[in-house]
Design an enzyme around this catalytic site. Structure first.
Site, PDB file in Angstrom:
ATOM      1  N   CYS A   1       6.309   1.610   0.174  1.00 39.77           N
ATOM      2  CA  CYS A   1       6.886   2.340  -0.312  1.00 39.77           C
ATOM      3  C   CYS A   1       7.913   2.498  -0.884  1.00 39.77           C
ATOM      4  O   CYS A   1       8.402   2.865  -2.047  1.00 39.77           O
ATOM      5  CB  CYS A   1       6.120   4.095  -0.324  1.00 39.77           C
ATOM      6  SG  CYS A   1       5.017   4.476  -0.463  1.00 39.77           S
TER       7      CYS A   1
ATOM      8  N   GLU B   1       3.846   8.506  -3.701  1.00 40.88           N
ATOM      9  CA  GLU B   1       5.220   7.867  -3.802  1.00 40.88           C
ATOM     10  C   GLU B   1       4.796   5.980  -4.516  1.00 40.88           C
ATOM     11  O   GLU B   1       4.669   6.555  -6.108  1.00 40.88           O
ATOM     12  CB  GLU B   1       6.074   6.756  -2.534  1.00 40.88           C
ATOM     13  CG  GLU B   1       6.666   8.205  -1.785  1.00 40.88           C
ATOM     14  CD  GLU B   1       5.576   8.019  -0.580  1.00 40.88           C
ATOM     15  OE1 GLU B   1       4.673   8.095  -0.320  1.00 40.88           O
ATOM     16  OE2 GLU B   1       6.482   7.853   0.728  1.00 40.88           O
TER      17      GLU B   1
ATOM     18  N   CYS C   1       7.570   4.792   3.520  1.00 42.27           N
ATOM     19  CA  CYS C   1       7.238   3.260   3.961  1.00 42.27           C
ATOM     20  C   CYS C   1       8.066   2.052   3.838  1.00 42.27           C
ATOM     21  O   CYS C   1       8.184   2.249   3.224  1.00 42.27           O
ATOM     22  CB  CYS C   1       5.538   3.374   4.741  1.00 42.27           C
ATOM     23  SG  CYS C   1       5.234   2.957   2.926  1.00 42.27           S
TER      24      CYS C   1
ATOM     25  N   HIS D   1      -0.492   5.826  -1.476  1.00 38.95           N
ATOM     26  CA  HIS D   1       0.566   7.181  -1.215  1.00 38.95           C
ATOM     27  C   HIS D   1       0.725   7.418  -2.459  1.00 38.95           C
ATOM     28  O   HIS D   1       0.808   7.503  -3.230  1.00 38.95           O
ATOM     29  CB  HIS D   1       1.611   6.700  -0.178  1.00 38.95           C
ATOM     30  CG  HIS D   1       1.471   5.714   1.279  1.00 38.95           C
ATOM     31  ND1 HIS D   1       1.993   5.125   1.938  1.00 38.95           N
ATOM     32  CD2 HIS D   1      -0.128   4.936   1.413  1.00 38.95           C
ATOM     33  CE1 HIS D   1       1.572   4.872   2.911  1.00 38.95           C
ATOM     34  NE2 HIS D   1       0.727   4.280   2.475  1.00 38.95           N
TER      35      HIS D   1
END
Length: 163
Positions: free
Chosen positions: A98, A67, A95, A65
């Site tokens: 993260c 992040e 999410c 991801h």
């Protein structure tokens, strides 16, 4: 959950919008590569340390991801896992994975654009950053350039449904 009930700050300044636009650019680049268009900018003391977009598809990695990639970059640059005095700008609400990484990295601030009603872990589904018992607090501001972030996602998924 509305922003007031989640205890989120909605005030922004010009710098927040400038850095969020950088995250949006990273999201657009990710989308052009066939990735879900989510972008992140990690800023420390006014310096952009890294700009990242999602890379889950290209890496075949569920943890890639934007992040997480930005936090990994920053940790390498700073020489440690604590990313102190830093703000993460991300186009979509993080999410659970993260949000946990943000908390563990000891980020001072998180600024995000669009809420994620199905998977957001900073107020939409759950708020991991507000759970008591953790030894760190990250200040959260939501809704910064949210419509632009939502529009990127709508366009990306719309093209896949019709194409």
């Amino acid at each position: 959950m509305n922003d007031e009930a989640a205890g989120r700050t909605l005030k922004t300044d010009d710098a927040d919008e400038r850095y969020m636009r950088m995250a949006l650019d990273a999201a657009r680049q990710a989308g052009r590569r066939g990735e879900v268009p989510i972008g992140a900018a990690l800023v420390r003391r006014g310096e952009v340390l890294t700009l990242r977009g999602n890379e889950r598809e290209s890496r075949n990695d569920p943890t890639a991801h934007a992040e997480i990639l930005a936090l990994r970059d920053a940790s390498t640059l700073l020489g440690g896992w604590r990313v102190l005095d830093a703000t993460l700008y991300v186009t979509v609400e993080p999410c659970p994975m993260c949000a946990g990484a943000i908390l563990l990295a000891r980020l001072d601030r998180l600024i995000y654009g669009a809420a994620d009603a199905k998977g957001g872990a900073v107020g939409s589904v759950v708020n991991l950053l507000e759970l008591s018992g953790f030894n760190h607090r990250t200040e959260v501001t939501s809704g910064v350039l949210a419509e632009e972030s939502r529009a990127l996602l709508r366009e990306f998924f719309g093209e896949r449904r019709t194409g």
